[in-house]
Write a protein that holds these residues in place. Structure first.
Motif, short mmCIF file in Angstrom:
data_model
loop_
_atom_site.label_atom_id
_atom_site.label_comp_id
_atom_site.label_asym_id
_atom_site.label_seq_id
_atom_site.Cartn_x
_atom_site.Cartn_y
_atom_site.Cartn_z
N UNK A 126 0.62 -1.21 -0.09
CA UNK A 126 -0.08 -0.17 0.07
C UNK A 126 0.67 1.19 -0.02
N UNK A 127 1.80 1.32 0.75
CA UNK A 127 2.78 2.32 0.98
C UNK A 127 3.58 2.69 -0.49
N UNK A 128 3.95 1.31 -1.28
CA UNK A 128 4.45 1.61 -2.57
C UNK A 128 3.50 2.11 -3.62
N UNK A 129 1.96 1.80 -3.57
CA UNK A 129 1.28 2.34 -4.28
C UNK A 129 1.03 3.81 -4.09
N UNK A 130 1.02 4.28 -2.81
CA UNK A 130 0.72 5.60 -2.60
C UNK A 130 2.01 6.40 -3.10
N UNK A 131 3.41 6.12 -3.06
CA UNK A 131 4.39 6.72 -3.54
C UNK A 131 4.33 6.69 -4.87
N UNK A 132 3.85 5.81 -5.52
CA UNK A 132 4.01 5.62 -7.09
C UNK A 132 3.04 6.51 -7.34
N UNK A 133 1.87 6.43 -7.04
CA UNK A 133 0.67 7.25 -7.44
C UNK A 133 1.00 8.78 -7.52
N UNK B 12 3.71 -1.67 -8.57
CA UNK B 12 4.29 -1.48 -7.40
C UNK B 12 3.93 -2.42 -6.44
N UNK B 13 2.56 -2.54 -6.43
CA UNK B 13 2.02 -3.33 -5.24
C UNK B 13 2.55 -4.83 -5.24
N UNK B 14 2.75 -5.46 -6.62
CA UNK B 14 3.21 -6.71 -6.76
C UNK B 14 4.70 -6.91 -6.61
N UNK B 15 5.41 -5.88 -6.75
CA UNK B 15 6.95 -5.93 -6.27
C UNK B 15 6.96 -5.92 -5.14
N UNK B 16 6.29 -4.96 -4.14
CA UNK B 16 6.66 -4.99 -2.86
C UNK B 16 5.93 -6.35 -2.06
N UNK B 17 4.96 -6.76 -2.45
CA UNK B 17 4.51 -8.08 -1.82
C UNK B 17 5.16 -9.10 -2.29
#
Length: 145
Positions: free
Chosen positions: A19-26, A73-78
């Motif tokens: 979720x934090x990766x999605x936020x930063x990417x967005x 972003x989500x896929x990488x982080x997870x």
């Protein structure tokens, strides 16, 4: 949500980093890149329209694909925390990216570069969070590592 609820501590950390990766990417894509590049979306000619593929054309600019960036972003982080989920979440991210081209709202280069931006941003986010979120190993006294 399922990863956080069913994955124990590791699942909660994976979901949080996702979720934090999605936020930063967005933020990077929508506030940083899209306003600068301002690429128009693909034209949909009347003869090329296929009703099954039609979705409303977003009003934002085309480059890079925010959906693709967020998905990767989500896929990488997870995947970093939960390697057994790498294939399924990677395939889901690829499906999101493909759907953006299939529906005619992005050029292929929009989704390829969006995917790379998302994975790259997630790499930075997860590396920055790794020391803060992971339990620290205590060295054993008297033994060499």
């Amino acid at each position: 949500g399922a990863i956080a609820m069913l994955g124990g501590r590791r699942g909660r950390l994976a979901a949080l980093e996702g979720v934090l990766s999605i936020a930063a990417t967005s933020a990077a894509v929508n506030l940083g890149i899209k306003p600068v590049v301002r690429r128009r979306r693909p034209e949909r000619s009347a003869s090329a329209r296929r009703p099954a593929r039609m979705v409303p054309t977003p009003t934002s600019t085309s480059f890079p694909s925010g959906h693709s960036a967020s998905a990767f972003a989500f896929a990488y982080a997870v995947s970093r925390r939960y390697s057994m989920l790498a294939l399924p979440v990677g395939l889901l991210a690829a499906a999101v990216a493909y759907s953006r081209v299939h529906t005619g709202v992005h050029y292929p280069s929009d989704v390829v570069l969006g995917s790379l931006i998302g994975a790259g941003t997630a790499a930075v986010v997860t590396a920055a969070l790794q020391d803060r979120l992971s339990p620290r190993e205590q060295p054993v006294r008297g033994h060499l590592p």
